[in-house]
Design a protein around this motif. Structure first.
Motif, PDB file in Angstrom:
ATOM      1  N   ASP A  65      30.918  11.500  70.119  1.00 30.42           N
ATOM      2  CA  ASP A  65      30.621  13.001  69.533  1.00 30.42           C
ATOM      3  C   ASP A  65      30.949  14.011  71.036  1.00 30.42           C
ATOM      4  OD1 ASP A  65      29.557  15.444  68.594  1.00 30.42           O
ATOM      5  OD2 ASP A  65      27.951  14.264  67.656  1.00 30.42           O
ATOM      6  N   ALA A  66      31.500  15.019  70.563  1.00 34.25           N
ATOM      7  CA  ALA A  66      31.983  15.942  71.787  1.00 34.25           C
ATOM      8  C   ALA A  66      30.743  17.093  71.738  1.00 34.25           C
ATOM      9  CB  ALA A  66      33.144  16.554  71.433  1.00 34.25           C
ATOM     10  N   GLY A  67      29.862  17.096  70.820  1.00 37.70           N
ATOM     11  CA  GLY A  67      28.693  18.105  70.998  1.00 37.70           C
ATOM     12  C   GLY A  67      29.208  19.113  70.104  1.00 37.70           C
ATOM     13  N   LYS A  68      30.299  19.526  69.893  1.00 37.71           N
ATOM     14  CA  LYS A  68      30.503  20.711  69.106  1.00 37.71           C
ATOM     15  C   LYS A  68      31.394  19.946  67.855  1.00 37.71           C
ATOM     16  CE  LYS A  68      30.576  24.546  72.456  1.00 37.71           C
ATOM     17  NZ  LYS A  68      31.281  25.575  72.679  1.00 37.71           N
ATOM     18  N   MET A  69      31.176  20.556  66.413  1.00 40.34           N
ATOM     19  CA  MET A  69      31.590  20.002  65.508  1.00 40.34           C
ATOM     20  C   MET A  69      33.056  20.028  65.257  1.00 40.34           C
ATOM     21  SD  MET A  69      29.032  20.494  62.457  1.00 40.34           S
ATOM     22  CE  MET A  69      29.701  19.496  61.240  1.00 40.34           C
ATOM     23  N   LYS A  70      33.765  21.287  65.581  1.00 36.66           N
ATOM     24  CA  LYS A  70      35.236  21.368  65.607  1.00 36.66           C
ATOM     25  C   LYS A  70      35.889  20.732  66.670  1.00 36.66           C
ATOM     26  CE  LYS A  70      36.131  24.986  62.866  1.00 36.66           C
ATOM     27  NZ  LYS A  70      37.104  24.823  61.730  1.00 36.66           N
ATOM     28  N   ALA A  71      35.172  20.175  67.693  1.00 30.48           N
ATOM     29  CA  ALA A  71      35.857  19.349  68.828  1.00 30.48           C
ATOM     30  C   ALA A  71      35.840  17.853  68.499  1.00 30.48           C
ATOM     31  CB  ALA A  71      35.186  19.530  70.194  1.00 30.48           C
ATOM     32  N   ASP A  97      38.528  17.649  59.128  1.00 31.26           N
ATOM     33  CA  ASP A  97      38.340  19.190  59.128  1.00 31.26           C
ATOM     34  C   ASP A  97      36.878  19.422  59.364  1.00 31.26           C
ATOM     35  OD1 ASP A  97      38.750  21.948  59.730  1.00 31.26           O
ATOM     36  OD2 ASP A  97      39.846  22.264  57.750  1.00 31.26           O
ATOM     37  N   VAL A  98      36.572  20.537  59.741  1.00 34.50           N
ATOM     38  CA  VAL A  98      35.105  21.082  59.760  1.00 34.50           C
ATOM     39  C   VAL A  98      35.181  22.517  58.931  1.00 34.50           C
ATOM     40  CG1 VAL A  98      33.187  21.769  60.911  1.00 34.50           C
ATOM     41  CG2 VAL A  98      34.502  20.066  61.829  1.00 34.50           C
ATOM     42  N   VAL A  99      34.227  22.624  58.009  1.00 32.45           N
ATOM     43  CA  VAL A  99      34.300  23.957  56.965  1.00 32.45           C
ATOM     44  C   VAL A  99      32.808  24.233  57.133  1.00 32.45           C
ATOM     45  CG1 VAL A  99      36.149  23.260  55.658  1.00 32.45           C
ATOM     46  CG2 VAL A  99      33.895  22.629  54.915  1.00 32.45           C
ATOM     47  N   ARG A 110      30.011  21.440  57.719  1.00 32.26           N
ATOM     48  CA  ARG A 110      29.978  20.160  56.964  1.00 32.26           C
ATOM     49  C   ARG A 110      31.603  19.457  57.563  1.00 32.26           C
ATOM     50  NH1 ARG A 110      28.931  21.211  50.769  1.00 32.26           N
ATOM     51  NH2 ARG A 110      26.701  22.017  51.187  1.00 32.26           N
ATOM     52  N   TYR A 111      31.500  18.386  58.077  1.00 30.26           N
ATOM     53  CA  TYR A 111      32.566  17.224  58.413  1.00 30.26           C
ATOM     54  C   TYR A 111      33.282  17.223  56.917  1.00 30.26           C
ATOM     55  CZ  TYR A 111      30.851  16.421  63.044  1.00 30.26           C
ATOM     56  OH  TYR A 111      30.426  16.364  64.283  1.00 30.26           O
ATOM     57  N   GLN A 112      34.714  17.046  57.040  1.00 29.35           N
ATOM     58  CA  GLN A 112      35.568  16.607  55.878  1.00 29.35           C
ATOM     59  C   GLN A 112      36.422  15.438  56.317  1.00 29.35           C
ATOM     60  OE1 GLN A 112      37.805  20.246  55.068  1.00 29.35           O
ATOM     61  NE2 GLN A 112      36.323  20.524  53.206  1.00 29.35           N
ATOM     62  N   VAL A 113      36.365  14.560  55.038  1.00 26.12           N
ATOM     63  CA  VAL A 113      37.122  13.335  55.397  1.00 26.12           C
ATOM     64  C   VAL A 113      38.059  13.235  54.088  1.00 26.12           C
ATOM     65  CG1 VAL A 113      35.300  12.146  56.816  1.00 26.12           C
ATOM     66  CG2 VAL A 113      35.431  11.709  54.164  1.00 26.12           C
ATOM     67  N   GLU A 114      39.083  12.312  54.031  1.00 23.93           N
ATOM     68  CA  GLU A 114      39.742  11.899  52.949  1.00 23.93           C
ATOM     69  C   GLU A 114      39.294  10.867  52.284  1.00 23.93           C
ATOM     70  OE1 GLU A 114      44.178  14.009  53.426  1.00 23.93           O
ATOM     71  OE2 GLU A 114      43.853  11.803  54.350  1.00 23.93           O
ATOM     72  N   LEU A 115      39.246  10.598  51.083  1.00 18.57           N
ATOM     73  CA  LEU A 115      38.800   9.635  50.050  1.00 18.57           C
ATOM     74  C   LEU A 115      39.613   9.766  48.859  1.00 18.57           C
ATOM     75  CD1 LEU A 115      34.880   9.908  50.462  1.00 18.57           C
ATOM     76  CD2 LEU A 115      36.462   8.232  51.800  1.00 18.57           C
ATOM     77  N   ASN A 129      33.795  16.990  51.340  1.00 21.94           N
ATOM     78  CA  ASN A 129      32.805  17.256  52.325  1.00 21.94           C
ATOM     79  C   ASN A 129      31.717  16.147  52.514  1.00 21.94           C
ATOM     80  OD1 ASN A 129      33.934  19.898  52.761  1.00 21.94           O
ATOM     81  ND2 ASN A 129      32.747  20.711  50.822  1.00 21.94           N
ATOM     82  N   LEU A 130      30.996  16.133  53.572  1.00 24.65           N
ATOM     83  CA  LEU A 130      29.799  15.071  53.759  1.00 24.65           C
ATOM     84  C   LEU A 130      28.718  15.977  53.843  1.00 24.65           C
ATOM     85  CD1 LEU A 130      31.286  12.904  56.731  1.00 24.65           C
ATOM     86  CD2 LEU A 130      31.331  12.563  54.005  1.00 24.65           C
ATOM     87  N   SER A 131      27.905  16.005  52.670  1.00 24.45           N
ATOM     88  CA  SER A 131      26.771  16.849  52.672  1.00 24.45           C
ATOM     89  C   SER A 131      25.648  16.143  52.360  1.00 24.45           C
ATOM     90  CB  SER A 131      27.231  17.742  51.493  1.00 24.45           C
ATOM     91  OG  SER A 131      26.178  18.396  51.045  1.00 24.45           O
ATOM     92  N   ASP A 132      24.301  16.609  52.823  1.00 24.88           N
ATOM     93  CA  ASP A 132      23.019  16.149  52.322  1.00 24.88           C
ATOM     94  C   ASP A 132      22.772  16.477  50.739  1.00 24.88           C
ATOM     95  OD1 ASP A 132      20.441  15.393  52.012  1.00 24.88           O
ATOM     96  OD2 ASP A 132      19.760  16.277  53.651  1.00 24.88           O
ATOM     97  N   ARG A 133      22.940  15.625  49.847  1.00 26.49           N
ATOM     98  CA  ARG A 133      22.808  15.886  48.529  1.00 26.49           C
ATOM     99  C   ARG A 133      21.379  14.895  47.904  1.00 26.49           C
ATOM    100  NH1 ARG A 133      26.275  18.914  45.788  1.00 26.49           N
ATOM    101  NH2 ARG A 133      25.663  17.704  43.856  1.00 26.49           N
TER     102      ARG A 133
END
Length: 161
Positions: A65-71, A97-99, A110-115, A129-133
């Motif tokens: 982890d770089a500490g910043k989401m975009k990084a 990506d991060v959106v 939120r982080y984004q991944v491909e599925l 999007n990875l989200s707390d749902r």
């Protein structure tokens, strides 16, 4: 001249109808499988108001982890998900990506991944999007990015298990 305009309008209408007719109908609630999670099945809400698909994710950990989401874009993220039956799966994916999402409560990143999401034997890879749902009834929410080009929503359809 009026005949030409009428013909142009009719051909445009026909083209629109034809493109809709080629698409498969999906109900407002469907069973969707996540291929990468050994076809883990979710009872899913199809939401035409959501741009991007979201999956319930918790215990999100970024490798180095770089500490910043975009990084962290391009790095590997591990997360756990749970379906409506309270069954769990843990998965590792690359952050694409991060959106920033604005909802009725607040703005969040939120982080984004491909599925790959599978419905009735057809699979489609999309950004998710990875989200707390955890408080949501549907742990997987399908957005327009999955529907686009392939599906239309028929509110009368019922889900098939």
């Amino acid at each position: 001249m009026k005949k030409i305009v009428l013909l142009m309008c009719l051909s445009g209408l026909f083209a629109s109808f034809y493109s809709v007719a080629e698409k498969r109908s999906v109900g407002p609630v469907e069973y969707i499988k996540v291929t990468e999670l050994d076809n883990f099945k979710f009872l899913t809400r199809i939401d035409t108001g959501a741009n991007t698909t979201s999956i319930h994710a918790f215990d999100i950990k970024v490798n180095n982890d770089a500490g910043k989401m975009k990084a962290n874009i391009g790095k590997t993220v591990t997360f756990t998900t749970m379906n409506e039956k309270k069954e769990f799966r843990t998965y590792q994916a690359q952050i694409v990506d991060v959106v920033t999402i604005r909802n009725s409560i607040a703005k969040e990143q939120r982080y984004q991944v491909e599925l790959s999401l599978s419905w009735r034997g057809e699979s489609k890879k999309v950004v998710v999007n990875l989200s707390d749902r955890k408080k949501m009834s549907y742990k997987l929410l399908i957005g327009r990015n999955w529907l686009q080009g392939d599906y239309v929503v028929d509110v009368e359809m019922q889900p098939e298990e």
